[in-house]
Structures are given as structure tokens and as C-alpha cells.
Motif scaffolding. Structure first.
Motif, PDB file in Angstrom:
ATOM      1  N   ARG A  58     -68.007  33.462 -19.492  1.00  0.00           N
ATOM      2  CA  ARG A  58     -67.602  32.227 -18.802  1.00  0.00           C
ATOM      3  C   ARG A  58     -67.235  31.130 -19.809  1.00  0.00           C
ATOM      4  O   ARG A  58     -66.296  30.364 -19.601  1.00  0.00           O
ATOM      5  CB  ARG A  58     -68.729  31.746 -17.881  1.00  0.00           C
ATOM      6  CG  ARG A  58     -68.978  32.653 -16.670  1.00  0.00           C
ATOM      7  CD  ARG A  58     -67.968  32.425 -15.565  1.00  0.00           C
ATOM      8  NE  ARG A  58     -68.053  31.091 -15.006  1.00  0.00           N
ATOM      9  CZ  ARG A  58     -68.885  30.730 -14.043  1.00  0.00           C
ATOM     10  NH1 ARG A  58     -69.720  31.617 -13.527  1.00  0.00           N
ATOM     11  NH2 ARG A  58     -68.892  29.495 -13.586  1.00  0.00           N
TER      12      ARG A  58
ATOM     13  N   GLU B 278     -63.774  29.153 -20.103  1.00  0.00           N
ATOM     14  CA  GLU B 278     -63.699  27.683 -20.068  1.00  0.00           C
ATOM     15  C   GLU B 278     -62.916  27.151 -21.274  1.00  0.00           C
ATOM     16  O   GLU B 278     -62.222  26.145 -21.170  1.00  0.00           O
ATOM     17  CB  GLU B 278     -65.108  27.063 -20.092  1.00  0.00           C
ATOM     18  CG  GLU B 278     -65.923  27.291 -18.835  1.00  0.00           C
ATOM     19  CD  GLU B 278     -65.512  26.382 -17.686  1.00  0.00           C
ATOM     20  OE1 GLU B 278     -64.973  25.295 -17.966  1.00  0.00           O
ATOM     21  OE2 GLU B 278     -65.720  26.775 -16.528  1.00  0.00           O
TER      22      GLU B 278
ATOM     23  N   TYR C 269     -71.279  24.484 -18.511  1.00  0.00           N
ATOM     24  CA  TYR C 269     -70.529  24.306 -19.754  1.00  0.00           C
ATOM     25  C   TYR C 269     -70.251  22.835 -19.985  1.00  0.00           C
ATOM     26  O   TYR C 269     -69.621  22.187 -19.143  1.00  0.00           O
ATOM     27  CB  TYR C 269     -69.208  25.082 -19.684  1.00  0.00           C
ATOM     28  CG  TYR C 269     -68.652  25.375 -21.063  1.00  0.00           C
ATOM     29  CD1 TYR C 269     -69.358  26.165 -21.958  1.00  0.00           C
ATOM     30  CD2 TYR C 269     -67.429  24.852 -21.466  1.00  0.00           C
ATOM     31  CE1 TYR C 269     -68.861  26.434 -23.215  1.00  0.00           C
ATOM     32  CE2 TYR C 269     -66.922  25.125 -22.735  1.00  0.00           C
ATOM     33  CZ  TYR C 269     -67.645  25.916 -23.606  1.00  0.00           C
ATOM     34  OH  TYR C 269     -67.159  26.185 -24.856  1.00  0.00           O
TER      35      TYR C 269
ATOM     36  N   LYS D 259     -68.572  19.495 -20.822  1.00  0.00           N
ATOM     37  CA  LYS D 259     -67.148  19.139 -20.923  1.00  0.00           C
ATOM     38  C   LYS D 259     -66.834  18.632 -22.322  1.00  0.00           C
ATOM     39  O   LYS D 259     -65.791  18.899 -22.890  1.00  0.00           O
ATOM     40  CB  LYS D 259     -66.823  18.041 -19.903  1.00  0.00           C
ATOM     41  CG  LYS D 259     -66.799  18.549 -18.484  1.00  0.00           C
ATOM     42  CD  LYS D 259     -65.492  18.131 -17.798  1.00  0.00           C
ATOM     43  CE  LYS D 259     -65.353  18.723 -16.393  1.00  0.00           C
ATOM     44  NZ  LYS D 259     -65.868  20.079 -16.224  1.00  0.00           N
TER      45      LYS D 259
END
Lengths: 572, 164
Positions: free
Chosen positions: A19, A23, A181, A183
Motif C-alpha cells: 500500500r 501511495e 500513510y 501525507k
């Protein structure tokens, strides 16, 4: 993953890994599986956003990721297993470190409870790679995995880029955590400078505009900093001569009259003489490497030096500079272009014309001349033909040695990111995997690899990868049956005692290429060079291995011998 | 020239080896290195005593600053500063005269005797490195069994401070 878990549900470390890469917008990962990364490979198998490219040796994975990054403006990503997977990756990581390539390398590690136990396929990867990474991490808790990966990409791609390694124990990839996650990431200990100091910029401009014998000396920082457009504007506005380092080729169009060629040990006479006699040196995105400066005591004896670089540690490391500007090259050059018109003094055009007359005199020596009527194929001729037939617009990778210098001298790069080679570490074997990476970044472009019969054998196994992924790379093997650069030094400095530089028992490269499922060609006559390259380029969907049987005695000229100054070149 | 460089670094495993590895990889001198966590447990404070030309010292500070784990750094040398080192010395004292003489020297140097056994003293002494050297010289008549020195710690005088 086929099912996207709800935001609050815990997922495994392996799934978190996938993931995170998604991202980050990672499209390609170069890697090789093994025990410690099996959970990760399973998670990669169960998704289809990220392509995993299976190389044949971990060194190839890192170099391919480098080629991918160097030919584009993206970060390269590689994945290897613990132990030998990691140690095989070290050469590539060191190569990326020396040439400041943005790279994130993931290595598997034995489970946390076995670390330090001399477990199967255990090495201290973080310890082994510490001196050749920008930073590295060992993730001991699955809860830290996502943040660590975010940090890794941030550190690798910001400031002066470089490789970052993340070592992930196997149990961490099996444990579960809620995926989140970040930013953005802030690190209190890492804040790379971006904007240059305005006062310094004005001071530098004053000096630059008052120069009588100016010289621009620009390097890989221009390419990495995506500043070639700004540099071109700045240089044209000044009307000054410009030279590029090996790593900086393509930062300024080689076909432009203001370009005086590469500088350094095998740079042009005009570039090195220009450096030696310059009164103001404008150094941009360079690090005053010993292959550039020659004898440091004799380097640019008359010049005041302006140095623009993103890395403060590069300033005055080898050569004391007069006006340093720390920051990203691109915005600094833009500001200089803007400020230039507001400056009271402008360059004296008569003086500049006199300087150019001197440079043209040096240029008239035609220092890159070679015997064009030779009945044996001259390696320079092959590169020149490649340049002609690709319109100077191909991606060109090289290995390390004489062929690398000829590629740099004779393929005029007009655009950045087209020239991909190992400048700092000088790693033989990079050429083919670099080309693989470049071809993945630019699937429709012409990607060529200029190499030699010695270098190509150091990562020859990647021909298999090229078949698996249908990479139509054009390999130009300048085969002189010698470790050419070693032979040249032995001829010049060891009275012709050619110790271990003759390449005996070479394979039949045509058959070798064919056995890997590719097209092989052997070219022995100068008259056949052009036809062969044309034919190879026309085979759009095939890898072609062109084995050029070249002059064994050809040397790279001109040359600054070790210990000499820039004005002490050996010419042919 | 001798320089004292103080740094705050992330209190993480590996941070120390990044610093020491830098010195060995680049061939810089290292005279002493001390490190311990600070009042903020996420930070360690390190004091490095090194030597080199101005250019080398400049490179050392730049290269240290470049390490991701280094948060702040100060070269104390150009500032007014205090430097201290601690030493523990074990000496053999077999008779009363020896014991008295050791005690007297310890008092003169403002040290403390922190352990006493039948035939040994452990003397604790703090101060500038040269004071510790002088004390060892003064002890020459005694059989010295062990010397432990902490390495230098330093702090700037007045308003100058190394903190976040």
C-alpha cells in the motif's frame, strides 16, 4: 490486493508495504525473491498496480532501478532478500550513492528474534550499507513501517538525492497494524536547503558579469535538479563558454556553439585550457572530483570561483571557493537570470570576443580527431554513427572504461537524462541493467548500451531479463579483446607490460545473444558499421547485440595524466 | 588545531556508529568521544574532540550535519566554553605513608577517594584534561593499577546553548 480492507482494519506488514508503494505512485520494482521477503512477494502477487521485474542477480536490480531513476525524474525502487540478496545489492547501492541517484532499496531481514544469532541468510545489512547510503533504517515494529517508508522516499528524493535502504525483518511483514500513510513528513534533523541566499546571488552575479575570461563548469546536479532549461537560458544570456562534467552531459545542448565539450581527464583541450586560463569559474551542481580537477595544486590558478550546490558539504571540500551559494540549482539560476538585467555592470563584449577567439584557437586543435581511414573499425566511429543514426536523441548507457569515454566524447547529448553511466564509483557491469531501467521508464524510446567485451560480461545474465520483458535494447559492444583503459595505462605508464588486461577465451557473442533469444551481429569492417546499426535500430521489438571488432591499440585522447594540471594534456 | 564539537543526535540505535563510521571512513582524527542521553530521552548529546586544519574541521562539521541522525551541532572552540573530563584512578597504597601521601595529593587536586580497600584507593578527579595529566604525573611514586578517563564533555559559557 483484490479486496481493499476497510480503513480501520489491521492488515499485514507485507500488505502495508504494498500500500505504501502504491501511495508513493511506484509503478516498477526491480527485485529478486527469497525467504525473508516471501510475505512481501505474496502481497505483490495479490495486486496489480505495481509491476515487479524479476532480474537475474540483485546487482542488476539495483542498477536497473538506477537506470530507471537516472533516465527519468522518478525514484528507483528495488527489493531484495536478506543475506546474499543484500550483499549482492551493495555494489549498486554504492554506485547510486556516488552519483546521487534517488533510490529506495528494501531488503528482507531474518525475524527480529533471530537478529544477531548468525541465522540462515543473516547479515547486518544496515551495518554493511551504512557508509554507502544517504540513510538507512531497520524496521523493528510493524507500526513504524508506513512512516519509515514515507521517510525513506522523502530522504531519497529531496536535497542532494541518494539511496536509502529499509531493512524489514520477516516477522514484521507478517504482523498486522492499521494502515495509515502520512501525507507529509517532517524530520527535525533533516531540512535540506532549497532557496539560495539572495545576497550571495547578487555578489556572485557581480563577479560573473565582471569576468574577462569566464567559464561555466556544470555537472550532474543540473540533471538531478532538473535545471537544464534554466542553465541553458542563463548560459545563452551570458554568452559564456560552458563545459560539462561526465555526469553533467546533456545539461546543456552539446550541439550549441557555446558548448566546449566535456572537461577533465579525457575532456577536450578547449574545455581544459579554458578552465586553466579562466579568471572567473562558475561551478554549478559539481563536486570538483579528482577526475575533473587533475592536480589540485594546479587547478584553475587564475580563477575566482562561484559554486552553486544543494549540498553544503560539497562547498570547499576539494577546492576553496570564493562565493558559495547553497540551494537548489534550478531556482537559483532562475533568480540569476531575473536579476541579471538589474545589475549595474554587464559583460564587456569586446573582452568576451577576445576570450572566444582564444577558445576557438584551442578548439581548432581538433583534439578528438582519430584515423578515419583506418581499415580496422575505430570505436569512436561506431559511437559517431550511432549518434547520427539516432538523431542524437537516444538514451545511451555505458559501462566503464575506454568505451565510456568515447561514448561521452562522441555522442553529443542535447537533452538531460539521456546519458546514463557510472561516474563516481566507476562500476563495470552497469550498462545493460541501466538500459533495462531506462527502457522501463521510456518503453517506446530507443535505448542503447555502449559497452565493451569485459564490462558486458559482468552483468551478462540480465540478457535473460531482457527476453522475459521484451526489452528491445540495442547493445553496441566495442570489442577490442582488452580491458582497454587498463591496457592504455599499462602502455603509457608501465612500459607496455599488459598484466591481466588481455581478455582471453571470449565467448562468441553472437551465439551468446542468440542463446538468450536475442539477435546477434558481428561487425568486422568499417564499411559495415552503418548498415549494422541501421538494421539493429529497425528491429524495433528485438534486443540486438552488435559485436564490433575494433582496433585493439586505440587509446582515449586527449588525456591529463595523473598528477598533471589541466593545461598539461597529452594530445594525439 | 584541536576542536571540541558538541552534537545533539537522535537517540536511536546506529546513530553512534554513523558518527564514528564517518570519522574512520573519511580519515578524520578522533581524540575522544563521549555520548549519553539528555534530559529529553529522544536525544543524545555527544562531545567529540578532534583535530585538523580549518578546512578539515569545516568538512567535519559539514559532514556531521549531513548525517540524518544529527539534529544540531556546535563547534565549541571559537566560543568561551568549559570542558571537563572525569578520571578514576586505582592506586596501590601499602603503608600509612603511602595512604597519607595519596590523600594529600587528592586533596590538593580537589579529588575524592571513593573506594578504600586493604591496599588500594580509588581516586575520583574531575577537571580539564591537563589537570588530570598533572595528577597522574604527581602520582608517579605510586603503583597505578588502573586509569579510567571519561573523555571530554563541553558546554559553552553564557547565552550560547545547544538545544532544540
Amino acid at each position: 490486493m483484490s479486496e481493499t480492507p476497510a480503513k480501520s482494519a489491521a492488515i499485514t506488514g507485507a500488505e502495508i508495504f504494498v500500500r505504501c508503494l502504491q501511495e508513493e505512485g511506484v509503478e516498477v520494482v526491480f527485485g529478486y525473491p527469497g525467504g525473508a521477503v516471501l510475505h512481501i512477494y505474496d502481497a505483490l502477487y495479490r495486486q496489480d498496480k505495481i509491476a515487479h521485474i524479476l532480474v537475474r542477480h540483485e546487482q542488476g536490480a539495483i542498477h536497473a532501478a538506477e537506470g530507471y531513476a537516472k533516465s527519468s525524474d522518478r525514484c528507483g525502487v528495488a527489493l531484495v532478500t536478506s543475506g546474499p540478496g543484500a550483499t549482492n545489492a551493495v555494489t549498486g547501492i554504492a554506485d547510486a550513492y556516488m552519483d546521487s541517484v534517488p533510490l529506495v532499496v528494501f531488503s528482507g531481514q531474518v525475524p527480529t528474534h533471530l537478529i544477531g544469532n548468525d541465522a540462515f541468510q543473516e547479515v547486518d545489512t544496515v551495518g554493511i550499507t551504512r557508509p554507502c547510503v544517504k540513510h538507512n533504517f531497520l524496521v523493528k515494529d510493524v507500526k513504524d513501517l508506513a512512516t519509515t517508508i514515507k521517510k525513506a522516499f522523502y530522504v531519497a528524493t529531496s536535497g542532494r538525492p541518494g539511496p536509502v535502504l529499509v531493512d524489514i525483518p520477516k516477522d514484521v511483514t507478517a504482523q498486522t497494524a492499521v494502515f495509515e500513510y502520512p501525507k507529509q513528513i517532517k524530520m527535525r534533523s533533516y531540512n535540506p536547503t532549497t532557496r539560495g541566499h539572495s545576497g550571495q546571488i547578487r555578489k556572485a552575479l557581480e563577479l560573473i558579469l565582471s569576468a574577462k575570461k569566464p567559464m561555466l563548469y556544470t555537472g550532474g546536479g543540473v540533471i538531478l535538479g532538473r535545471a537544464s532549461e534554466a542553465l541553458t537560458e542563463f548560459t545563452r544570456k551570458l554568452g559564456y563558454p560552458i563545459t560539462n562534467t561526465l555526469m553533467g552531459l546533456g545539461g546543456y545542448p552539446a550541439s550549441d556553439r557555446q558548448f566546449v565539450g566535456m572537461l577533465g581527464m579525457h575532456g577536450t583541450y578547449e574545455a581544459n585550457m579554458g578552465m586553466h586560463h579562466a579568471d572567473v569559474l562558475i561551478a554549478i551542481g559539481v563536486r570538483f572530483d579528482d577526475r575533473v580537477t587533475g592536480n589540485i595544486e594546479k587547478f584553475c590558478p587564475y580563477a575566482k570561483i562561484v559554486h552553486i550546490d544543494v549540498d553544503p558539504a560539497s562547498i570547499s571540500k576539494n577546492v576553496k571557493v570564493d562565493i558559495p551559494i547553497v540551494g537548489q540549482v534550478e531556482p537559483i539560476l532562475r533568480e540569476m537570470v531575473r536579476e541579471m538585467d538589474n545589475m549595474p555592470d554587464q559583460p564587456d563584449q569586446d573582452t568576451l570576443a577576445g576570450w572566444w577567439r582564444q577558445i576557438e584557437e584551442w578548439r581548432a586543435k581538433d583534439c578528438l580527431k582519430y584515423d578515419r581511414s583506418s581499415p580496422i573499425i575505430k570505436p569512436q566511429y561506431v559511437v559517431q554513427k550511432l549518434w547520427e543514426l539516432t538523431g542524437g536523441d537516444a538514451f545511451v548507457t555505458s559501462d566503464v572504461g575506454q568505451h565510456q569515454m568515447w561514448a561521452a566524447q562522441f555522442y553529443g547529448f542535447d537533452k538531460p537524462n539521456r546519458w546514463i553511466n557510472s561516474g563516481g564509483l566507476g562500476t563495470m557491469g552497469v550498462g545493460l541493467p541501466f538500459a533495462m531501467g531506462a527502457q522501463f521508464a521510456h518503453p517506446d524510446a530507443t535505448v542503447t548500451c555502449v559497452t565493451g567485451e569485459a564490462s558486458i560480461q559482468m552483468c551478462i545474465q540480465e540478457l535473460s531479463t531482457c527476453l522475459q520483458y521484451h526489452l528491445p535494447i540495442k547493445i553496441l559492444n566495442l570489442n577490442n579483446r582488452y580491458l582497454g583503459m587498463v591496457r592504455q595505462w599499462q602502455e603509457f605508464f608501465y612500459q607496455g607490460r599488459y598484466a591481466m588486461s588481455y581478455m582471453d577465451a571470449l565467448p562468441d557473442f553472437v551465439k551468446l545473444a542468440e542463446s538468450y533469444g536475442h539477435v546477434g551481429m558481428r561487425i568486422e569492417e568499417p564499411g559495415d558499421v552503418e548498415g549494422a546499426i541501421r538494421e539493429a535500430l529497425a528491429l524495433k521489438d528485438r534486443l540486438v547485440f552488435m559485436d564490433f571488432i575494433t582496433d585493439q591499440t586505440e587509446n582515449v585522447y586527449p588525456m591529463i595524466p595523473a598528477g598533471a594540471g589541466q593545461n598539461e594534456m597529452i594530445l594525439l | 588545531m584541536r576542536h571540541i564539537i558538541s552534537l545533539l543526535l537522535e537517540n536511536e540505535s546506529g546513530a553512534l556508529s554513523r558518527v564514528s563510521g564517518l570519522f574512520s571512513a573519511r580519515g578524520y582524527n578522533i581524540e575522544s568521544l563521549t555520548v549519553a542521553p539528555t534530559d529529553d530521552p529522544s536525544l543524545s548529546r555527544m562531545t567529540i574532540v578532534t583535530s585538523g586544519s580549518e578546512q578539515i574541521i569545516e568538512q567535519i562539521t559539514k559532514q556531521l550535519n549531513k548525517l540524518i541522525d544529527v539534529v544540531r551541532l556546535i563547534d565549541l572552540t571559537p566560543h568561551r566554553h568549559i570542558e571537563r573530563e572525569m578520571m578514576l584512578v586505582k592506586v596501590k597504597v601499602t603503608d600509612n605513608t603511602g595512604r597519607e601521601e595519596a590523600k594529600r595529593l587528592t586533596d590538593i587536586f580537589r579529588g575524592n577517594i571513593v573506594d578504600v580497600s586493604q591496599e588500594t584507593y580509588v581516586i575520583e578527579l574531575t577537571g580539564h584534561g591537563s589537570k588530570l595529566d598533572s595528577f597522574l604525573e604527581a602520582l608517579q611514586g605510586f603503583p597505578v593499577m588502573e586509569v579510567v578517563r571519561s573523555g571530554v564533555m563541553g558546554i559553552a559559557r553564557g547565552e550560547v546553548a545547544l538545544h532544540l
